[in-house]
Design a protein around this motif. Structure first.
Motif, mmCIF file in Angstrom:
data_model
loop_
_atom_site.group_PDB
_atom_site.id
_atom_site.type_symbol
_atom_site.label_atom_id
_atom_site.label_comp_id
_atom_site.label_asym_id
_atom_site.label_seq_id
_atom_site.Cartn_x
_atom_site.Cartn_y
_atom_site.Cartn_z
ATOM 1 N N VAL A 199 -7.629 -1.530 2.894
ATOM 2 C CA VAL A 199 -6.461 -1.732 2.037
ATOM 3 C C VAL A 199 -5.862 -3.075 2.006
ATOM 4 O O VAL A 199 -5.097 -3.412 1.181
ATOM 5 C CB VAL A 199 -5.502 -0.472 1.979
ATOM 6 C CG1 VAL A 199 -6.021 0.763 1.869
ATOM 7 C CG2 VAL A 199 -4.834 -0.570 3.600
ATOM 8 N N VAL B 76 0.887 -1.258 0.051
ATOM 9 C CA VAL B 76 0.033 0.013 -0.149
ATOM 10 C C VAL B 76 1.042 1.319 -0.014
ATOM 11 O O VAL B 76 1.846 1.400 0.707
ATOM 12 C CB VAL B 76 -1.156 -0.086 1.266
ATOM 13 C CG1 VAL B 76 -1.904 1.326 1.315
ATOM 14 C CG2 VAL B 76 -1.684 -1.438 1.329
ATOM 15 N N ASN B 77 0.625 2.072 -0.803
ATOM 16 C CA ASN B 77 1.498 3.439 -1.134
ATOM 17 C C ASN B 77 0.516 4.556 -1.059
ATOM 18 O O ASN B 77 -0.608 4.422 -1.538
ATOM 19 C CB ASN B 77 2.342 3.372 -2.361
ATOM 20 C CG ASN B 77 2.902 2.319 -2.641
ATOM 21 O OD1 ASN B 77 3.944 1.982 -1.820
ATOM 22 N ND2 ASN B 77 2.887 1.300 -3.659
ATOM 23 N N THR B 78 0.656 5.368 0.187
ATOM 24 C CA THR B 78 -0.186 6.648 0.159
ATOM 25 C C THR B 78 0.356 7.545 -0.957
ATOM 26 O O THR B 78 1.383 7.914 -1.373
ATOM 27 C CB THR B 78 -0.034 7.406 1.553
ATOM 28 O OG1 THR B 78 -0.198 6.291 2.550
ATOM 29 C CG2 THR B 78 -0.652 8.566 1.599
ATOM 30 N N TYR C 285 -4.793 6.370 -2.302
ATOM 31 C CA TYR C 285 -3.884 5.146 -2.238
ATOM 32 C C TYR C 285 -3.585 4.155 -3.082
ATOM 33 O O TYR C 285 -4.722 3.958 -4.140
ATOM 34 C CB TYR C 285 -4.226 4.264 -0.768
ATOM 35 C CG TYR C 285 -4.528 4.941 0.273
ATOM 36 C CD1 TYR C 285 -3.816 5.246 1.233
ATOM 37 C CD2 TYR C 285 -6.005 5.620 0.534
ATOM 38 C CE1 TYR C 285 -3.878 5.896 2.481
ATOM 39 C CE2 TYR C 285 -6.093 6.238 1.671
ATOM 40 C CZ TYR C 285 -4.993 6.486 2.486
ATOM 41 O OH TYR C 285 -5.140 7.229 3.911
ATOM 42 N N GLU C 286 -2.431 3.587 -3.505
ATOM 43 C CA GLU C 286 -2.226 2.728 -4.387
ATOM 44 C C GLU C 286 -2.215 1.305 -3.745
ATOM 45 O O GLU C 286 -1.414 1.208 -2.804
ATOM 46 C CB GLU C 286 -0.915 2.986 -5.339
ATOM 47 C CG GLU C 286 -0.583 1.720 -6.267
ATOM 48 C CD GLU C 286 0.596 2.024 -6.775
ATOM 49 O OE1 GLU C 286 0.914 1.912 -7.823
ATOM 50 O OE2 GLU C 286 1.696 2.122 -6.153
ATOM 51 N N VAL C 287 -2.841 0.613 -4.148
ATOM 52 C CA VAL C 287 -2.818 -0.826 -3.570
ATOM 53 C C VAL C 287 -2.264 -1.819 -4.442
ATOM 54 O O VAL C 287 -2.748 -1.820 -5.872
ATOM 55 C CB VAL C 287 -4.111 -1.360 -3.049
ATOM 56 C CG1 VAL C 287 -3.950 -2.858 -2.493
ATOM 57 C CG2 VAL C 287 -4.790 -0.480 -1.752
ATOM 58 N N ILE D 50 -5.759 2.586 -8.058
ATOM 59 C CA ILE D 50 -5.898 3.627 -6.978
ATOM 60 C C ILE D 50 -7.141 3.934 -6.628
ATOM 61 O O ILE D 50 -8.060 3.874 -7.309
ATOM 62 C CB ILE D 50 -5.412 4.736 -8.180
ATOM 63 C CG1 ILE D 50 -3.818 4.515 -8.505
ATOM 64 C CG2 ILE D 50 -5.558 6.115 -7.263
ATOM 65 C CD1 ILE D 50 -3.445 5.709 -9.534
ATOM 66 N N GLU E 181 -3.507 12.763 0.228
ATOM 67 C CA GLU E 181 -4.379 12.729 1.351
ATOM 68 C C GLU E 181 -5.796 12.040 0.664
ATOM 69 O O GLU E 181 -6.265 12.406 -0.261
ATOM 70 C CB GLU E 181 -4.804 13.936 1.757
ATOM 71 C CG GLU E 181 -5.989 13.679 2.688
ATOM 72 C CD GLU E 181 -6.268 15.381 3.762
ATOM 73 O OE1 GLU E 181 -7.164 15.393 4.383
ATOM 74 O OE2 GLU E 181 -5.761 16.349 3.168
ATOM 75 N N ASN E 182 -5.949 10.786 1.346
ATOM 76 C CA ASN E 182 -7.152 9.986 1.033
ATOM 77 C C ASN E 182 -7.028 9.192 -0.229
ATOM 78 O O ASN E 182 -8.015 8.638 -0.913
ATOM 79 C CB ASN E 182 -8.453 10.806 1.062
ATOM 80 C CG ASN E 182 -8.770 11.324 2.619
ATOM 81 O OD1 ASN E 182 -8.272 10.586 3.524
ATOM 82 N ND2 ASN E 182 -9.297 12.572 2.525
ATOM 83 N N SER F 162 -9.578 6.215 -3.550
ATOM 84 C CA SER F 162 -9.835 7.135 -2.946
ATOM 85 C C SER F 162 -10.626 6.771 -1.800
ATOM 86 O O SER F 162 -11.792 6.063 -1.803
ATOM 87 C CB SER F 162 -10.771 8.387 -3.824
ATOM 88 O OG SER F 162 -9.962 8.758 -4.714
ATOM 89 N N CYS G 59 -9.616 -4.190 -0.988
ATOM 90 C CA CYS G 59 -8.909 -3.547 -2.119
ATOM 91 C C CYS G 59 -8.240 -4.744 -2.708
ATOM 92 O O CYS G 59 -8.480 -4.963 -4.264
ATOM 93 C CB CYS G 59 -7.986 -2.413 -1.831
ATOM 94 S SG CYS G 59 -9.019 -0.939 -1.459
#
Length: 159
Positions: free
Chosen positions: A100, A50-52, A58-60, A85, A55-56, A87, A104
């Motif tokens: 996540v 998981v990469n942020t 994320y890439e999983v 990606i 804000e709000n 939200s 996801c």
């Protein structure tokens, strides 16, 4: 009455994009592997990242590696990094972990299954269909392992 006025946070989860991040297919022992009796042994390795992004947002990434051997020879190695990606807002920290770490990846899994099946078939091997995965159970197992590690580290320290 003040408790009644407190509203639950507005929870939102939306998919912005689903994409193949990386893909690899290798048949290191072809064509000799095609001349052997087909009695494969297959192993599947799976994990998530998981990469942020902001804000709000994320890439999983669901990483899946399938290794199939015939005897000692590797027949094929298929690796897929399927990403999305998302939200995500309005969830508590504990809920975010489950979103996540389970929800996801569950959304990404059918894409991984299709990519691996296509590669294996195009590699001239019998169809490979990944079995369904219970991401909720895997996430729960991961949480238990993390809690156990924390407990072991806490008991090993002197105060």
């Amino acid at each position: 009455m003040s408790e009644e006025k407190q509203e639950q946070p507005n929870r939102e989860l939306s998919i912005q994009r689903i994409y193949l991040k990386d893909v690899s297919f290798e048949t290191p022992n072809s064509p000799s592997v095609f001349q052997q009796e087909w009695k494969p042994e297959t192993s599947v390795n799976m994990n998530t990242e998981v990469n942020t992004l902001s804000e709000n947002v994320y890439e999983v990434v669901l990483n899946v590696t399938v290794t199939t051997k015939v005897g000692e020879q590797t027949a094929y190695l298929a690796e897929v990094q399927q990403a999305g990606i998302f939200s995500i807002s309005g969830f508590s920290d504990q809920e975010m972990g489950a979103v996540v770490g389970s929800y996801c990846p569950n959304l990404l899994f059918p894409y991984v299954r299709e990519a691996i099946s296509d590669m294996v078939t195009k590699g001239s091997f019998p169809q490979m269909i990944l079995q369904p995965v219970n991401f909720d159970a895997l996430y729960a197992q991961h949480q238990q392992e993390q809690a156990k590690k924390v407990a072991e580290n806490d008991s090993g320290q002197t105060h």
